[in-house]
Design an enzyme around this catalytic site. Structure first.
Site, short mmCIF file in Angstrom:
data_model
loop_
_atom_site.label_atom_id
_atom_site.label_comp_id
_atom_site.label_asym_id
_atom_site.label_seq_id
_atom_site.Cartn_x
_atom_site.Cartn_y
_atom_site.Cartn_z
N HIS B 200 136.10 11.42 90.80
CA HIS B 200 135.01 10.44 90.76
C HIS B 200 135.09 9.48 91.95
O HIS B 200 136.17 9.13 92.39
CB HIS B 200 135.05 9.67 89.44
CG HIS B 200 134.73 10.56 88.27
ND1 HIS B 200 135.08 10.26 86.98
CD2 HIS B 200 134.10 11.76 88.22
CE1 HIS B 200 134.67 11.24 86.17
NE2 HIS B 200 134.08 12.16 86.91
N GLU B 203 130.44 6.52 97.28
CA GLU B 203 130.50 6.81 98.70
C GLU B 203 129.31 6.20 99.44
O GLU B 203 128.16 6.35 99.04
CB GLU B 203 130.49 8.34 98.88
CG GLU B 203 131.06 8.82 100.20
CD GLU B 203 131.40 10.32 100.19
OE1 GLU B 203 132.57 10.66 99.94
OE2 GLU B 203 130.49 11.13 100.41
N HIS B 322 125.53 16.55 85.23
CA HIS B 322 125.90 17.95 85.46
C HIS B 322 126.86 18.54 84.42
O HIS B 322 127.35 19.65 84.61
CB HIS B 322 126.32 18.24 86.92
CG HIS B 322 127.41 17.39 87.48
ND1 HIS B 322 127.36 16.85 88.74
CD2 HIS B 322 128.57 17.00 86.97
CE1 HIS B 322 128.46 16.16 88.97
NE2 HIS B 322 129.21 16.25 87.92
N GLY B 372 129.57 16.55 98.12
CA GLY B 372 130.61 17.36 98.74
C GLY B 372 131.97 16.81 98.36
O GLY B 372 132.07 15.86 97.60
N SER B 373 133.02 17.42 98.88
CA SER B 373 134.34 16.88 98.63
C SER B 373 134.55 15.68 99.55
O SER B 373 133.75 15.44 100.46
CB SER B 373 135.39 17.94 98.91
OG SER B 373 135.14 18.53 100.16
N HIS B 397 126.33 22.18 91.37
CA HIS B 397 126.57 20.74 91.17
C HIS B 397 127.49 20.13 92.22
O HIS B 397 127.74 18.93 92.20
CB HIS B 397 127.13 20.49 89.78
CG HIS B 397 128.61 20.67 89.66
ND1 HIS B 397 129.24 21.84 89.99
CD2 HIS B 397 129.59 19.83 89.24
CE1 HIS B 397 130.54 21.71 89.78
NE2 HIS B 397 130.78 20.51 89.33
N GLY B 398 128.02 20.93 93.11
CA GLY B 398 128.91 20.36 94.13
C GLY B 398 129.66 21.45 94.85
O GLY B 398 129.19 22.59 94.91
N ALA B 399 130.83 21.09 95.36
CA ALA B 399 131.55 22.05 96.20
C ALA B 399 132.32 23.09 95.37
O ALA B 399 132.33 24.27 95.70
CB ALA B 399 132.49 21.30 97.13
N GLY B 400 132.94 22.67 94.30
CA GLY B 400 133.74 23.61 93.49
C GLY B 400 135.13 23.77 94.07
O GLY B 400 135.31 24.04 95.25
#
Lengths: 136, 474
Positions: B200, B203, B322, B372-373, B397-400
């Site tokens: 979490h 940013e 998500h 992103g990460s 939902h994002g980078a994984g």
């Protein structure tokens, strides 16, 4: 060896060992808290007695670890050791959790929950072992 | 196991054995090779065997191994003859993301980025054991759970515009706080408006590239170098406990179902059982806590911006969940059917014209946020009709993740990561320095690849790319 960590893409996985079931539970608790910080550095200041009852060793381990997370979040209790842990035949567990306020230590992240994923408690030629994945 | 290529970036595992439907994987060749490395495909196959599943068991390009259901998974079940499963939602119920635009530019913020990040860190409780700044009365707490962001508007923590721009209009109407245990309530009591730890973050980003000027404008993206703020958090200890509670309840209520499952974390309640209704009520209330949590984080962030720059306009673009299950309607085999769509690490992606979208976005489709990460880009996408037809209106939902947190700790030191990020002019402030290595950019799949697959397949089209300048995390 009390426990070791195993590879898992997203979460933290460990295998805990013990001469008997009771010891496996104690070492599982240590494995879980050492994901967050060094339990050997935690002072034995706070104490909390716990009692749990379920209908299998697996659900008892789940509830036991989950209870420790609950104490961690609501009572700020970071584990030093689990004392006097006893499991009776009918899946009744009693133990004393010993530790200190988590604010006194540099902690590494969080554990969201205990999971049943890949959970396994088995008998080995040296005693027992348990595999647990926690959601971090 | 046979993995058939259907078209570019789309693969299928045909129905065999106990599967009720095929598995569909949205991935590039490179991503597919990574997905094959863990147990996520087997997990999607297990989901394909659950009762009442429609269409396919779907894997998004950011899929990776979860517990029971994989992360990056979507599955829809019949509302009468299907199931609802806590493992199909995840422990962090309504983990989600929101994006706010500002009237500031990168050039303006850059000289004061450290000051801004430090102020955000001061205003937002971050990390383990950091309590909320709010003290909730019992009545307030119940309202948080049942009315979500509507409660926040009442209390002055949110504007009406904030409320309208959250998925579900800021709260799920299926919520029932009486279906949440006292234990779960206790865990969440002092955590509303706290960021938490793990992946979490909040940013500070700037707009780096715009792919669709027209849609970007409607989303409030005015041009390159505009400063935006992204917030990623969930329902904290309350949501985790709700999930644990219902896994245990279902396990005890349905021992026969457990016996037939390949993995206990797949436990579910048949939709016609009382426990299914209870879980829906409790999960929805936890989801409302999640929206409220991100709203309070927004309130605190706005204060931090104002403190550094005077009055700043931080306007909510959208807030997406998500990790959630919802009742939605789809045309299935020529018939309009209600289903429980489970999205676990997947984002809803409603296309243009959907009646549940706020008017401002109804012509173009829903904003989708792909964080992103740490230190890498994030994307804004827009929902499509194709997603409606092919993925129960869902995308990634994002980078994984690619690598375990334990492995990450061994490979990356926090000091080195902080230094590398500083070289890229990204300032990070974290409650736990050691926690940084767990979230190193190298432990995630490339977000660009994930966004590209979604864009090329057409289940979420790229609108703009965002780059980080400052990060706070737990």
């Amino acid at each position: 060896m009390k426990y070791k960590y195993l590879a898992h893409t997203a979460d933290a996985k460990f295998k805990a060992f013990g001469k008997n079931i009771d010891e496996v539970f104690v070492n599982s608790a240590l494995a879980m808290f050492n994901i967050l910080g060094d339990t050997s550095k935690v002072k034995p200041i706070k104490k909390k007695k716990i009692k749990l009852k379920t209908n299998s060793y697996e659900s008892l381990l789940y509830d036991f670890l989950e209870e420790l997370l609950f104490l961690f979040e609501t009572k700020r209790l970071f584990l030093h050791e689990v004392k006097d842990l006893k499991i009776s035949e009918n899946f009744f567990l009693s133990a004393t959790v010993v530790g200190d306020d988590l604010g006194n230590y540099d902690l590494n992240g969080d554990i969201k929950a205990v999971t049943y994923n890949d959970m396994k408690i088995s008998k080995t030629n040296k005693g027992y072992e348990a595999v647990v994945v926690v959601d971090v | 196991m046979e993995i058939k290529k259907i078209e570019e970036n789309v693969y299928e595992i045909p129905k065999t054995g106990k599967m009720n439907v095929p598995v569909r994987i949205f991935a590039s060749e490179k991503i597919l090779e990574n997905i094959k490395k863990d147990k996520s495909i087997q997990q999607a196959i297990n989901v394909a065997g659950l009762p009442g599943i429609y269409g396919q068991s779907i894997m998004m390009p950011d899929a990776h191994q979860g517990y029971g259901f994989s992360i990056g998974g979507v599955a829809a079940f019949d509302i009468e003859k299907g199931i609802i499963s806590p493992g199909g939602v995840g422990f962090d119920i309504n983990c989600g993301v929101r994006l706010l635009t500002s009237n500031l530019t990168k050039e303006y913020v850059e000289p004061q980025i450290k000051e801004l990040v430090n102020e955000l860190f001061e205003h937002v409780p971050c990390g383990v054991g950091k309590d909320s700044n709010l003290r909730l009365s019992d009545e307030d707490y119940e309202k948080v759970l049942n009315k979500g962001v509507e409660w926040a508007v009442e209390k002055g923590y949110a504007t009406n515009k904030d409320l309208e721009r959250c998925e579900e209009g800021g709260y799920m109407k299926t919520a029932d706080s009486s279906k949440i245990s006292p234990r779960a309530k206790k865990r969440g009591r002092k955590q509303l408006g706290t960021l938490g730890a793990g992946n979490h973050f909040i940013e500070v980003q700037y707009v780096d590239e715009i792919y669709d000027e027209e849609v970007a404008k409607i989303f409030g993206i005015t041009g390159k170098n505009q400063i935006v703020l992204m917030i990623h958090s969930g329902s904290r200890g309350l949501g985790h406990q709700v999930c644990s509670d219902y896994i245990r309840k279902m396990e005890e209520a349905f021992p026969e179902i457990v016996k037939g499952l390949p993995d206990k974390d797949l436990i579910y309640a048949p939709t016609d059982s009382p426990l299914a209704k209870d879980y829906l009520g409790g999960m929805s209330a936890a989801a409302n806590y999640g929206w409220c949590n991100r709203q309070i984080l927004t309130y605190q962030s706005r204060k931090a911006f104002d403190k550094v720059f005077g009055k700043v306009e931080l306007d909510l673009v959208y807030d997406v969940a998500h990790n959630v299950a919802k009742i939605e309607e789809y045309n299935i085999d020529g018939k309009l059917r209600k289903v429980y769509v489970h999205r676990k690490g997947a984002t809803r992606a409603f296309g243009p014209g959907h009646k549940e979208l706020p008017l401002v976005y109804r012509d173009v489709g829903q904003p989708i946020l792909l964080p992103g990460s740490m230190g890498t880009a994030s994307y804004v996408l827009v929902g499509t009709d194709k997603a409606m037809n092919e993925t129960f209106s869902s995308t990634a939902h994002g980078a994984g993740r690619l690598m375990s947190r334990h492995e990450a700790m061994k490979r990356f030191t926090s000091e080195k990561i902080v230094k590398e990020l500083e070289e890229k002019k990204i300032y990070v402030k974290a409650a736990s320095v050691r926690g940084i290595s767990e979230e190193a950019p190298g432990v995630y799949k490339d977000i660009e690849d994930v966004a590209d697959v979604s864009d090329k397949v057409g289940i979420g089209k790229k609108v703009c790319k965002l780059r980080p300048m400052g990060v706070i995390k737990g």
